[in-house]
Scaffold this motif. Structure first.
Motif, PDB file in Angstrom:
ATOM      1  N   ASN A 165      13.237 -32.813  55.984  1.00 25.25           N
ATOM      2  CA  ASN A 165      14.575 -32.975  55.419  1.00 25.25           C
ATOM      3  C   ASN A 165      15.623 -32.714  56.487  1.00 25.25           C
ATOM      4  N   GLY A 166      16.621 -33.566  56.521  1.00 24.96           N
ATOM      5  CA  GLY A 166      17.689 -33.384  57.488  1.00 24.96           C
ATOM      6  C   GLY A 166      17.399 -33.987  58.849  1.00 24.96           C
ATOM      7  N   ALA A 167      16.245 -34.638  59.007  1.00 22.10           N
ATOM      8  CA  ALA A 167      15.857 -35.196  60.304  1.00 22.10           C
ATOM      9  C   ALA A 167      16.746 -36.366  60.724  1.00 22.10           C
ATOM     10  N   GLY A 168      17.310 -37.063  59.749  1.00 23.78           N
ATOM     11  CA  GLY A 168      18.124 -38.235  60.062  1.00 23.78           C
ATOM     12  C   GLY A 168      17.558 -39.526  59.492  1.00 23.78           C
ATOM     13  N   LYS A 169      16.537 -39.435  58.672  1.00 21.36           N
ATOM     14  CA  LYS A 169      15.886 -40.641  58.134  1.00 21.36           C
ATOM     15  C   LYS A 169      16.859 -41.494  57.306  1.00 21.36           C
ATOM     16  N   SER A 170      17.539 -40.836  56.376  1.00 24.69           N
ATOM     17  CA  SER A 170      18.461 -41.602  55.523  1.00 24.69           C
ATOM     18  C   SER A 170      19.601 -42.198  56.344  1.00 24.69           C
ATOM     19  N   THR A 171      20.095 -41.432  57.290  1.00 27.57           N
ATOM     20  CA  THR A 171      21.168 -41.950  58.155  1.00 27.57           C
ATOM     21  C   THR A 171      20.683 -43.196  58.890  1.00 27.57           C
ATOM     22  N   LEU A 172      19.466 -43.116  59.432  1.00 27.87           N
ATOM     23  CA  LEU A 172      18.907 -44.267  60.151  1.00 27.87           C
ATOM     24  C   LEU A 172      18.773 -45.468  59.221  1.00 27.87           C
TER      25      LEU A 172
END
Ligand code: ADP
Ligand code: ADP
Length: 224
Positions: free
Chosen positions: A37-44
């Motif tokens: 969680n918070g890794a940046g997956k959704s942003t990517l």
């Protein structure tokens, strides 16, 4: 078809560096995106889907320069976000037909054929007359896929689609997705490492906005 992400970076207004120089080459097939969680997956994924802007870098899908040619990309994109809106009092068949009209498919025969094909492909034909209110989590996700497939996408992005599904529903969902992956670039974000190992031909792990590992899932996961 290939999706090529080159040096993509994004810092939010609050200073969080959500993406730092992300570079990935994603061919047709199933691509697994793993990370805490918070890794940046959704942003990517939202950036690839043209739903938000990057600060620097580029994304290409075949000839399409994604960050510049947003409309071109949207015409060949299917996107299933983590939470998507449903209309509980309407049936799967009615809704797909309705979305097909909105897509401009005016010929009734053509529209019926398309809707039936999508219902069959996503294993929803038997329940096509039921209201979505009565759908299980897995049925809802498969409906989301049917909806995403209406635009005959070359790129399909699915964000943690199996969260909350039981193993049977998860398998059913993945069977549908794997078939799509034969002809489409499919990006699957999930927390479940084994799913990526079984389903995906390529993967990346991101953490704190950076790619830590990328390559063949069987090899990467066995070495973990
Ligand atoms: P995920 O399940 O992908 O980890 P998040 O809980 O991180 O989702 O984010 C859910 C929504 O909240 C997203 O639309 C995201 O853009 C937004 N969001 C997450 N973190 C922040 C933050 N620090 N400030 C503002 N919005 C945020
Ligand atoms: P993931 O999907 O892997 O959980 P996200 O892309 O949602 O990761 O979030 C990456 C980082 O960016 C997190 O630290 C999150 O809190 C932050 N973030 C996400 N969306 C926003 C936003 N709209 N504004 C500020 N920070 C955000």
């Amino acid at each position: 078809m290939e999706l090529i992400i080159d040096n993509l970076s994004k810092t939010y207004a609050n200073g969080v560096q959500a993406l730092q120089n992300i570079s990935l080459e994603i061919p047709t097939g199933m691509f697994g995106l793993l990370g805490p969680n918070g890794a940046g997956k959704s942003t990517l994924m939202r950036t690839i889907a043209t739903l938000q802007e990057a600060d620097k870098g580029s994304i290409k899908l075949g000839e399409i320069d994604v960050l510049k040619q947003k409309n071109e990309l949207r015409q060949v994109l299917g996107y299933l976000p983590q939470q998507f809106g449903l209309y509980p009092k309407l049936s799967a068949e009615f809704l797909l037909n309705h979305f097909a009209i909105l897509k401009g498919i005016n010929n009734k025969g053509e529209r019926n054929d398309l809707v039936n094909a999508l219902l069959i492909k996503t294993n929803l034909y038997e329940v096509r007359k039921q209201n979505l209110k009565g759908f299980s989590g897995g049925m809802k996700q498969r409906f989301g896929i049917a909806q995403a497939l209406l635009s005959n996408p070359k790129l399909l992005i699915v964000d943690e689609p199996t969260a909350g599904l039981d193993p049977v529903e998860r398998n059913r969902f993945y069977n549908v997705l794997s078939e799509i992956g034969e002809k489409t670039v499919v990006i699957l974000s999930t927390h479940i490492v084994d799913d990526v190992k079984e389903l995906c031909t390529n993967m990346a792990i991101i953490n704190k906005g950076q790619v830590c590992l990328k390559g063949n899932p069987k090899k990467i996961i066995e070495d973990m």
